[in-house]
Design an enzyme around this catalytic site. Structure first.
Site, PDB file in Angstrom:
ATOM      1  N   ASP A  25       9.830  33.088   0.399  1.00 16.18           N
ATOM      2  CA  ASP A  25      11.041  32.344   0.955  1.00 16.18           C
ATOM      3  C   ASP A  25      12.117  33.374   1.155  1.00 16.18           C
ATOM      4  OD1 ASP A  25       9.312  30.297   0.010  1.00 16.18           O
ATOM      5  OD2 ASP A  25       9.963  30.451  -2.014  1.00 16.18           O
ATOM      6  N   GLU A  40       9.233  21.208   4.603  1.00 10.52           N
ATOM      7  CA  GLU A  40       9.882  21.715   3.636  1.00 10.52           C
ATOM      8  C   GLU A  40      10.733  22.806   4.301  1.00 10.52           C
ATOM      9  OE1 GLU A  40       7.182  23.283   0.793  1.00 10.52           O
ATOM     10  OE2 GLU A  40       6.574  24.732   2.005  1.00 10.52           O
TER      11      GLU A  40
END
Length: 514
Positions: free
Chosen positions: A17, A184
């Site tokens: 991420d 997301e």
């Protein structure tokens, strides 16, 4: 700007991420840390090739309230976003298992960051938050939608007070994504006359991808990019897979880039061991104003990244604290070890009688970064009530450990424990007592020999008093891969002490070599 493909991955081992912001000549990059303490590692670069560690953003217990039964690669800190505005750095993230979204701030990113500013309860929900600063002073907060707010899959947005975390407008559903599941990782960017909303979709496995849309309004609606997804390796023959969860940014010369996560799978069925790593690729904006990643070509894995070993050695000579490579699970960081002037090595203080529990334990670990490596340590027993050793660790229900404990007759029992979900195998050898013990854990990769599924394996050995290495046992690496154990993590090379609470053992030296 240098050819950044020459260094992919730019951060090897578990660095998922990724998020980047540029301030002057420096690029700052942060990644998820899940159940690790300290949390959210921060790196800095001038050339996008070489990244130096700056600090952990969440370094104090009051910043990171992990749950008592914390996992290493699941729950905890999810998907930070790093932004800079008017002299202040902001890192916004989600702490699963506690109060949800919060952000911390700093004027000097190398110094201490603030205590958390929690998003108020009425606006919590979802994951993967991001911040957008508008010219009129408005600050917008984006995250995934949340069924607890009766929101369908997609992205929500609301205005916040950047000094308190209070939501100033209701949660507004602004996008359903761009046609795939698990929408997301929202990030909003302004370029020219348009606002762009970029998302990750498809789930963070083999179908992972990055897609984008644009609007004249920061609130949408969003026109879909005609060549979505703009980045994916789904269906692409490449040593890099699970490509997604990106963040766009530009350099001082006007060039654009994207950082993203991906894995390096092995074998068949494919599994990955090192976790989701950070990669980078160039971005060009086409004549219609849409981003083109890496000229629509697959991202390449560099030879340096796939073969070079990140060797290191630690004698724990610095008594001011552990090297930044070491993390613990949850907030056990300062409670499970002792570094004292005048003493050699690192003293570990037992908390549990086994590693196979989710409670606080005397374990510190460093990310494994390459598919072939040899880890070694020298340990001393300080009590008959402890086992001290070396471990390849994914979770409390997925690890291999090689440790030494003292037998009743004074000899040494060398014990290999292989814990895979609810199965456990123990192999023991007995050696004469030594003043200290040298242990070795070799990760051996033979990618052309996966016929039995164990060509990538761990081999565990102990050095005898005569100086010879005696193999204790071996285990297939896929048995403790992310695919089998679950979660979002990667393997760590750890050192540990188990036994009666408060009993101690000492690690004199530990390292990673070819």
């Amino acid at each position: 700007m240098a050819n950044v493909n020459s260094s992919n991955p730019i951060l090897a081992g578990m660095h998922p991420d990724p998020t980047v912001c540029r301030v002057g000549k420096y690029f700052y990059l942060a990644t998820s840390s899940f159940g690790q303490f300290p949390g959210v590692p921060l790196y800095r670069s001038e050339d996008l090739n070489h990244w130096e560690f700056v600090r952990h953003i969440l370094s104090r217990p009051e910043q990171l309230s992990c749950v008592p039964h914390q996992k290493l690669g699941n729950a905890g800190i999810f998907a930070p976003s790093l932004r800079y505005h008017n002299g202040t750095f902001y890192m916004v993230t989600t702490l699963l298992g506690h109060k949800g979204h919060f952000f911390v701030t700093a004027e000097d990113p190398a110094g201490e960051w603030s205590d958390p500013f929690w998003i108020d309860e009425a606006h919590r929900g979802g994951i993967d938050p991001s911040l957008t600063f508008l010219e009129d002073g408005t600050v917008l907060f984006q995250s995934t939608a949340d069924g607890r707010h009766n929101e369908p899959q997609g992205i929500i947005q609301f205005e916040i007070d950047p000094k308190t975390g209070e939501g100033l407008t209701p949660r507004k559903y602004i996008a359903a994504g761009y046609g795939d599941r698990a929408v997301e990782a929202p990030h909003v960017y302004q370029k020219g006359d348009y606002w762009y909303l970029m998302t990750a979709e498809g789930g963070t496995e083999s179908n992972h991808r990055v897609s984008i849309g644009r609007s004249k309004s920061v609130w949408g609606p969003w026109d879909h990019c005609p060549h979505n997804p703009i980045l994916t390796h789904c269906g692409v023959e490449s040593p890099i897979q699970h490509v997604g969860h990106g963040d766009l940014f530009d350099d001082a010369d006007g060039n654009w880039w994207i950082v993203f996560l991906a894995v390096r799978p092995q074998g068949y069925p494919p599994v990955h061991l090192l976790g989701r790593e950070t990669f980078i690729a160039p971005v060009r904006w086409d004549e219609d104003g849409w981003p083109v990643v890496n000229e629509n070509q697959p991202i390449q894995l560099s030879l340096d990244a796939s073969k070079a070993l990140h060797a290191w050695e630690d004698n724990f000579d610095d008594k001011t604290g552990l090297h930044h490579r070491w993390v613990t699970i949850g907030r056990a960081y300062r409670e499970v070890y002792s570094l004292k002037e005048g003493e050699t090595g690192l003293q570990l203080i037992a908390q549990t009688s086994t590693l196979a529990v989710s409670e606080k334990k005397a374990w510190v670990g460093a990310r494994m970064t390459q598919p072939q490596a040899t880890y070694h340590c020298e340990i001393q027993l300080e009590s008959s009530d402890t086992e001290v050793g070396l471990t390849a660790f994914m979770e409390a229900f997925g690890y291999y450990s090689l440790g030494v404990r003292e037998a009743a007759d004074g000899s040494a029992i060398v014990r290999l424990t292989q814990r895979v979900l609810d199965l456990e195998k123990v192999t023991e050898v007995v050696l004469p007592k030594q003043e200290s013990y040298h242990l070795q854990m070799k990760l051996q990769d033979s990618p052309d020999e996966w016929t039995a599924g164990d060509a990538s394996r761990f081999i565990f050995s102990v050095q005898t008093a005569a100086g010879d290495w005696q193999e204790v046992g071996r285990g297939a690496s896929r048995n403790i891969s992310t695919e089998l154990i679950g979660g979002y993590g990667g393997l760590f090379a750890g050192i540990y002490c188990i036994g009666e609470t408060g009993a101690t053992g000492r690690v004199l030296q530990v390292g990673c070599s070819e």
